[in-house]
Write a protein that holds these residues in place. Sequence first.
Motif, PDB file in Angstrom:
ATOM      1  N   GLU A  93      33.850  55.552  45.425  1.00 11.23           N
ATOM      2  CA  GLU A  93      34.842  56.078  44.507  1.00 11.23           C
ATOM      3  C   GLU A  93      34.336  55.865  43.084  1.00 11.23           C
ATOM      4  N   THR A  94      34.997  56.451  42.112  1.00  7.74           N
ATOM      5  CA  THR A  94      34.610  56.293  40.714  1.00  7.74           C
ATOM      6  C   THR A  94      35.530  55.272  40.046  1.00  7.74           C
ATOM      7  N   VAL A  95      34.939  54.308  39.321  1.00  4.64           N
ATOM      8  CA  VAL A  95      35.704  53.299  38.608  1.00  4.64           C
ATOM      9  C   VAL A  95      35.195  53.217  37.178  1.00  4.64           C
ATOM     10  N   THR A  96      35.985  52.626  36.311  1.00  2.00           N
ATOM     11  CA  THR A  96      35.565  52.375  34.938  1.00  2.00           C
ATOM     12  C   THR A  96      34.924  51.001  34.867  1.00  2.00           C
ATOM     13  N   TYR A  97      33.678  50.960  34.386  1.00  3.97           N
ATOM     14  CA  TYR A  97      32.899  49.721  34.364  1.00  3.97           C
ATOM     15  C   TYR A  97      32.297  49.571  32.988  1.00  3.97           C
ATOM     16  N   PHE A  98      32.809  48.595  32.200  1.00  6.41           N
ATOM     17  CA  PHE A  98      32.378  48.384  30.822  1.00  6.41           C
ATOM     18  C   PHE A  98      32.425  49.687  30.022  1.00  6.41           C
ATOM     19  N   GLY A  99      33.518  50.443  30.192  1.00  3.42           N
ATOM     20  CA  GLY A  99      33.733  51.649  29.422  1.00  3.42           C
ATOM     21  C   GLY A  99      33.118  52.903  30.003  1.00  3.42           C
ATOM     22  N   ASP A 100      32.302  52.777  31.042  1.00  2.35           N
ATOM     23  CA  ASP A 100      31.679  53.937  31.671  1.00  2.35           C
ATOM     24  C   ASP A 100      32.311  54.216  33.027  1.00  2.35           C
ATOM     25  N   ASP A 101      32.373  55.498  33.388  1.00  2.00           N
ATOM     26  CA  ASP A 101      32.792  55.871  34.730  1.00  2.00           C
ATOM     27  C   ASP A 101      31.573  55.818  35.644  1.00  2.00           C
ATOM     28  N   VAL A 102      31.602  54.930  36.633  1.00  2.00           N
ATOM     29  CA  VAL A 102      30.452  54.738  37.507  1.00  2.00           C
ATOM     30  C   VAL A 102      30.906  54.772  38.966  1.00  2.00           C
ATOM     31  N   ALA A 103      29.931  54.952  39.847  1.00  2.00           N
ATOM     32  CA  ALA A 103      30.205  54.931  41.278  1.00  2.00           C
ATOM     33  C   ALA A 103      30.432  53.504  41.746  1.00  2.00           C
ATOM     34  N   SER A 104      31.343  53.355  42.688  1.00  2.00           N
ATOM     35  CA  SER A 104      31.680  52.040  43.223  1.00  2.00           C
ATOM     36  C   SER A 104      31.776  52.133  44.741  1.00  2.00           C
ATOM     37  N   GLY A 105      31.041  51.279  45.437  1.00  2.00           N
ATOM     38  CA  GLY A 105      31.062  51.290  46.890  1.00  2.00           C
ATOM     39  C   GLY A 105      32.362  50.755  47.447  1.00  2.00           C
ATOM     40  N   THR A 106      32.803  51.317  48.558  1.00  2.00           N
ATOM     41  CA  THR A 106      34.061  50.898  49.185  1.00  2.00           C
ATOM     42  C   THR A 106      33.849  50.399  50.608  1.00  2.00           C
ATOM     43  N   ILE A 124      37.123  40.915  55.730  1.00  2.00           N
ATOM     44  CA  ILE A 124      36.787  41.879  56.776  1.00  2.00           C
ATOM     45  C   ILE A 124      38.051  42.236  57.539  1.00  2.00           C
ATOM     46  N   LYS A 125      38.285  43.528  57.686  1.00  2.00           N
ATOM     47  CA  LYS A 125      39.502  43.989  58.343  1.00  2.00           C
ATOM     48  C   LYS A 125      39.199  44.358  59.781  1.00  2.00           C
ATOM     49  N   PHE A 126      39.916  43.789  60.696  1.00  2.00           N
ATOM     50  CA  PHE A 126      39.784  44.130  62.107  1.00  2.00           C
ATOM     51  C   PHE A 126      41.168  44.440  62.660  1.00  2.00           C
ATOM     52  N   ASP A 127      41.746  45.531  62.143  1.00  2.00           N
ATOM     53  CA  ASP A 127      43.088  45.886  62.578  1.00  2.00           C
ATOM     54  C   ASP A 127      43.084  46.622  63.918  1.00  2.00           C
ATOM     55  N   ASN A 128      41.890  47.136  64.313  1.00  2.00           N
ATOM     56  CA  ASN A 128      41.769  47.886  65.574  1.00  2.00           C
ATOM     57  C   ASN A 128      42.787  49.029  65.660  1.00  2.00           C
ATOM     58  N   SER A 137      33.515  45.040  53.958  1.00  2.00           N
ATOM     59  CA  SER A 137      33.532  45.410  52.549  1.00  2.00           C
ATOM     60  C   SER A 137      32.115  45.483  51.991  1.00  2.00           C
ATOM     61  N   GLN A 138      32.012  46.092  50.836  1.00  2.00           N
ATOM     62  CA  GLN A 138      30.719  46.231  50.172  1.00  2.00           C
ATOM     63  C   GLN A 138      30.108  44.838  49.954  1.00  2.00           C
ATOM     64  N   PRO A 139      28.788  44.674  50.156  1.00  2.00           N
ATOM     65  CA  PRO A 139      28.191  43.339  50.010  1.00  2.00           C
ATOM     66  C   PRO A 139      28.285  42.822  48.588  1.00  2.00           C
ATOM     67  N   GLN A 140      28.770  41.583  48.463  1.00  2.00           N
ATOM     68  CA  GLN A 140      28.839  40.891  47.181  1.00  2.00           C
ATOM     69  C   GLN A 140      28.410  39.448  47.398  1.00  2.00           C
ATOM     70  N   ASP A 141      28.031  38.805  46.291  1.00  2.43           N
ATOM     71  CA  ASP A 141      27.601  37.412  46.339  1.00  2.43           C
ATOM     72  C   ASP A 141      28.629  36.519  45.647  1.00  2.43           C
ATOM     73  N   THR A 142      28.599  35.243  45.988  1.00  5.80           N
ATOM     74  CA  THR A 142      29.580  34.311  45.454  1.00  5.80           C
ATOM     75  C   THR A 142      29.198  33.772  44.086  1.00  5.80           C
ATOM     76  N   VAL A 143      27.930  33.875  43.703  1.00  3.10           N
ATOM     77  CA  VAL A 143      27.470  33.399  42.391  1.00  3.10           C
ATOM     78  C   VAL A 143      27.702  34.503  41.375  1.00  3.10           C
TER      79      VAL A 143
END
Length: 537
Positions: free
Chosen positions: A114-127, A31-35, A142-148
């Motif tokens: 933004e658009t990223v390449t994911y397993f060979g496909d161009d897909v949307a990616s949250g930022t 998490i960025k808190f540069d203010n 940042s976009q929610p992710q899990d540790t598992v």
Amino acid sequence: MNWLVYIIFIISVVFSKGPTSYSLPRIDDTIKFDNKYRVPICGWPSLSIIDLRQGPNNSIYAGTGGGLGYILPESEANNIYFSDNNTNLPIGGNPSIKSLEVNGDWITVLSGVETVTYFGDDVASGTGVSWSFGDDVWYHISQPQDTVSNGYIDYDWYGNNAPHRAVNTNAKNVSYDLSVDYNQKYIYAASWAGMLRRFKYTDEFPEWEIVPLPMDNQDSLICGEIPQNYYYDPVDPPFGHHNHKGFSVHVEDDIIWAGTANGVNKGIIQENGCINWYHYTIDDGLAGDWIVGFETQDIGLNYPRIWAISWLTSGGPSPHGLSYTDNQGETWQQVNYFATDSSDPNDVDAIVYDMYFYNEEIYVSTDEGLFIAPFNDIQDWTKIEIPIDLLTQLNTEKIYSSIVNVNIQKMWFGTPEGFITFDMNSNQWDVPSLDAIDCPDQKQNKLIAYPNPYYTDDTGNITFRIKTNLEYGKIDVFDFSMSKVVSLDCYKEGEFLMAGWNGKNSNNYLVANGTYFGRLKLGTHEFWTKITVINIK
């Protein structure tokens, strides 16, 4: 709301694909808190004006295909619009931007994609998601992710276990919509692969929380009564549930509305933060099960009319009806003026992007233009006739969003290729030239590409344009791997050097969905721009 525009081309790629594997490396979620304070940049981030929201100090925020823009009333008279280059803003375009004022206090939230390449496909990616309290300071999570890495994670939801699928990539994990619970200080995010989540924006280091929704076969999900066979999973049935694919969210006092690919969920927020959910589908009167947006209309009762922009799930976005309730979801009614299957020959086939309410009238932005209806007859729609020369100048009839600045009595309409404005005092229409803004302190002009995103079923081409005294140039277009796709000769038109691209490669084949980069060399200088192409032919 007009992240809906993003849904059209993102879902054309990912809606039917379940996130069956999440094995990409974790993206840093620090998490960025540069203010850092906002630094206004003369110019405009993108000609694709996705969403418009009222901001503090009489400003207007704009979510665009290239980031956050804003208009200030004292500068608008000089035809100067601004970009925001704060490093705490999400990268890429803005699928959602919301702004809320309560007793003079403001909070603005927006998400990125933004658009990223994911397993060979161009897909949307949250930022990620950013928010501000009207003081030009932006915070970011940042976009929610899990540790598992995969499988399911046990999750305690107020004393009950609500296991959910692990998500550890931003690919297909996009926050299409956001809403603020000002009472309990939460920001909610509706994400396709990321499900419905929230975080406490007043915490010094906020963390994402899972917010469970009913499974497809459930008509409710009550605090303390989650069944033992419950699981939260946004992949396609039979392994997951369409009702766990989040597309829209709206909080109104102690009620939250969550739209998914399987209808509307009305939640009653308890004092402790737990939520009792009630699930509605087309069987309850909705015009469609794919709920991509909510809007509220004050109708003079104790609670507002809730509008649901309800698309049909089969075949992707298509003309559709609208759904609304005047009794908090007990019953649902429909407006079928925009639906393909309407029996009235005077109705139109249109995809609705946005609704706006002003001066006892409803404005609806669609791919067929702008429509209006009076508050007291929501079945009586009329198309607003925008001057044909302005539509020809923009080469589009699509209207993505609309807003009124009441102080100066002026309307702005966002389109794929810039603004249309209407001065309500003089009854004058105009198209501000966003890519020709006079910026005396800029050392060089920007290379602009529009429409952006570009749909290959559009009748026109992508136009590259830059203001320069030079008479000739060449633009090279590259794909995401930086392989050259095609070279384009420029031509001079007035003060501008221009080039057109039809979305095809050097072998005259339409390019694939994805992000492309245009490069123009003028002398010793290089100018770059980014384009998203959606090939739907």
